[in-house]
Design a protein around this motif. Structure first.
Motif, short mmCIF file in Angstrom:
data_model
loop_
_atom_site.label_atom_id
_atom_site.label_comp_id
_atom_site.label_asym_id
_atom_site.label_seq_id
_atom_site.Cartn_x
_atom_site.Cartn_y
_atom_site.Cartn_z
N GLY A 1 0.83 -1.28 -0.15
CA GLY A 1 0.01 -0.09 -0.05
C GLY A 1 0.85 1.24 -0.18
N ASN A 2 1.94 1.33 0.57
CA ASN A 2 2.73 2.33 0.71
C ASN A 2 3.56 2.81 -0.54
N GLU A 3 3.35 1.94 -1.52
CA GLU A 3 3.65 2.21 -2.82
C GLU A 3 2.89 3.15 -3.59
N LEU A 4 1.59 3.17 -3.34
CA LEU A 4 0.80 4.00 -3.87
C LEU A 4 1.25 5.51 -3.99
N HIS A 5 1.68 6.12 -2.66
CA HIS A 5 2.05 7.28 -2.80
C HIS A 5 3.72 7.52 -2.47
N ASN A 6 4.24 6.38 -2.83
CA ASN A 6 5.83 6.52 -2.95
C ASN A 6 6.41 6.49 -1.44
N LEU B 1 5.84 9.57 5.02
CA LEU B 1 4.73 8.58 5.70
C LEU B 1 3.81 9.57 6.57
N VAL B 2 4.61 10.33 7.63
CA VAL B 2 3.93 11.31 8.36
C VAL B 2 3.07 12.52 7.73
N HIS C 1 -4.17 12.64 4.67
CA HIS C 1 -5.33 11.99 4.39
C HIS C 1 -6.22 11.51 5.75
N MET C 2 -5.54 12.20 6.83
CA MET C 2 -6.18 12.10 8.32
C MET C 2 -6.42 10.53 8.52
N HIS C 3 -5.37 9.80 8.51
CA HIS C 3 -5.22 8.19 8.80
C HIS C 3 -5.36 8.41 10.27
N ASN C 4 -6.38 7.45 11.11
CA ASN C 4 -6.33 7.65 12.49
C ASN C 4 -5.53 6.26 12.81
N ILE C 5 -3.94 6.46 12.80
CA ILE C 5 -3.17 5.74 13.09
C ILE C 5 -1.87 6.22 13.90
N GLN C 6 -1.40 5.19 14.87
CA GLN C 6 -0.25 5.57 15.65
C GLN C 6 0.96 4.91 15.13
N LEU C 7 2.11 6.01 14.87
CA LEU C 7 3.18 5.49 14.05
C LEU C 7 4.25 5.09 14.96
N ILE C 8 5.27 4.66 14.77
CA ILE C 8 6.39 4.35 15.46
C ILE C 8 7.66 5.27 15.10
N PRO C 9 8.04 6.25 15.69
CA PRO C 9 9.21 7.11 14.98
C PRO C 9 10.46 6.58 14.69
N ASP C 10 10.95 5.57 15.69
CA ASP C 10 12.11 4.66 15.68
C ASP C 10 12.06 3.54 14.70
N ARG D 1 3.80 -1.11 8.08
CA ARG D 1 3.02 -2.09 8.34
C ARG D 1 1.85 -1.50 8.76
N ILE D 2 1.83 -0.72 9.86
CA ILE D 2 0.59 -0.11 10.51
C ILE D 2 -0.06 0.60 9.31
N TYR D 3 0.65 1.41 8.61
CA TYR D 3 0.09 2.25 7.66
C TYR D 3 -0.85 1.57 6.47
N ASN D 4 0.09 0.37 5.83
CA ASN D 4 -0.57 -0.51 4.99
C ASN D 4 -1.82 -1.23 5.36
N ASN D 5 -1.79 -1.95 6.82
CA ASN D 5 -2.78 -2.77 7.37
C ASN D 5 -3.92 -1.77 7.34
N ASN D 6 -3.87 -0.60 7.84
CA ASN D 6 -4.85 0.52 8.00
C ASN D 6 -5.68 0.98 6.43
N LEU D 7 -4.51 1.01 5.35
CA LEU D 7 -5.10 1.69 4.35
C LEU D 7 -6.05 0.52 3.70
N ALA D 8 -5.44 -0.56 3.70
CA ALA D 8 -6.05 -1.85 3.32
C ALA D 8 -7.59 -2.04 3.97
N LEU D 9 -7.61 -1.90 5.23
CA LEU D 9 -9.02 -1.82 6.05
C LEU D 9 -9.88 -0.71 5.37
#
Length: 358
Positions: A65-70, A77-78, A84-93, A100-108
């Motif tokens: 999914g991340n390949e969609l927006h390169n 990513l941030v 697109h106001m994705h309601n997810i918590q990213l892990i900075p480090d 994986r969190i982004y792709n899973n949310n995008l697919a969902l």
């Protein structure tokens, strides 16, 4: 970043359109070789095929999914997550875990939008059945009308979705307008759920406009939309049916597209979910045309669905603050739809009793 960003989007989007064009050509080739009523078996096979492809695309988004927006670094990513106001918590480090969190949310989000659009399509089927029956269209010509109807729907959806996305990015308060509209539409649908729908073609505004500005043949001419008589071009009643189907889809899109924007503000995900549902609509029509009347609680279920989606738009911030995610939305949506179908089967509608013969 901007040029590669746009290039990746166009490549991903272009690949999707090429795939859809090929599959649509195969679908139409299978269904349109000759004029005959589509069997339940053929409709079931094609419905299964389209649903399967939709689920395969879900898997693709989940992995790539991340390949969609390169998205290749954490800063991008941030930026995309905020845009697109994705309601997810990213892990900075941890970029890999964040992706994986982004792709899973995008697919969902895609899957939830697909379920919403597919469910709301059922209401469109009610209207299609009414249009065909009111015009007295032979069932063997249904597929020809729906073929061209879907072609038009694809074009209009593309325009509506990316126009809507542009407006939302410029005026974020439009989401609240969408929310109020969906709540109102859902309430009105619930109030009118038991009303008997009728249609008089002669009183329809589109039919009257077309009849006023074009010459119309008095009868159907096979599966033709146009017919020449003494060198003069006429439109046939089947073309009027097509105009009705197209206008119905435009009205339907006014409800369904804002509904998916409640799930995701990424216009590509809105488009992907919308198109897969629309492409499956034709086979679903032939699958449900003879049994759709049995799901008499479905209208009420769709009404509750619209109210929920509208309320979610209006209460987006407080819901996000208590941890209400896309997964929760999908659970609520599936519960509403499954509940309305199960209730329809458990408590079938009583048929009006026939007067006893003397």
């Amino acid at each position: 970043m901007d040029s590669s960003f746009l290039t990746h989007e166009l490549l991903f989007f272009g690949g999707f359109l090429i795939f859809i064009a090929l599959m649509l050509a195969i679908d139409l080739g299978l269904f349109s070789k000759k004029n005959e009523a589509i069997s339940f078996k053929a409709a079931a096979i094609m419905s299964t095929v389209w649903v399967t492809f939709a689920l395969i695309f879900y898997v693709i988004l989940r992995i790539w999914g991340n390949e969609l927006h390169n998205i290749q670094d954490f800063e991008t990513l941030v930026a995309i997550t905020e845009k697109h106001m994705h309601n997810i918590q990213l892990i900075p480090d941890d970029l890999a875990a964040s992706l994986r969190i982004y792709n899973n949310n995008l697919a969902l989000e895609y899957l939830t939008g697909y379920v919403v659009e597919y469910a709301l399509s059922v209401d469109n089927i009610f209207v299609m059945v009414l249009i065909f029956s009111s015009f007295g269209v032979d069932p063997k010509y249904y597929h020809r009308v729906l073929v061209w109807g879907i072609m038009g729907a694809l074009i209009f959806r593309f325009i509506f979705i990316f126009l809507g996305a542009a407006l939302i990015s410029r005026f974020d308060w439009i989401l609240y307008v969408f929310g109020i509209f969906l709540v109102y539409t859902g309430i009105m649908m619930f109030i009118k759920r038991n009303e008997e729908e009728t249609m008089d073609p002669q009183e329809n505004k589109i039919v009257r406009f077309a009849s006023k500005h074009f010459s119309v043949t008095p009868n159907f001419i096979g599966d033709h939309f146009f017919h020449n008589i003494d060198g003069k071009r006429f439109i046939t009643p089947l073309f009027l049916v097509l105009l009705m189907i197209e206008s119905t889809d435009i009205i339907f899109a006014v409800d369904s597209i804002p509904a998916i924007f409640s799930v995701t503000q990424d216009p590509y995900i809105v488009f992907f979910s919308n198109i897969f549902a629309i492409l499956g609509l034709r086979s679903m029509f032939f699958l449900l045309v003879n049994v759709i009347h049995k799901f008499h609680y479905l209208k009420a279920g769709l009404a509750f669905l619209l109210v929920f989606i509208g309320a979610k738009m209006l209460l987006h911030t407080p819901l996000e603050s208590i941890g209400f995610t896309t997964s929760h939305s999908l659970i609520v949506i599936v519960t509403i739809l499954a509940g309305s179908i199960i209730l329809s089967l458990l408590f079938p509608k009583k048929e009006p009793s026939k007067p006893a013969k003397k």
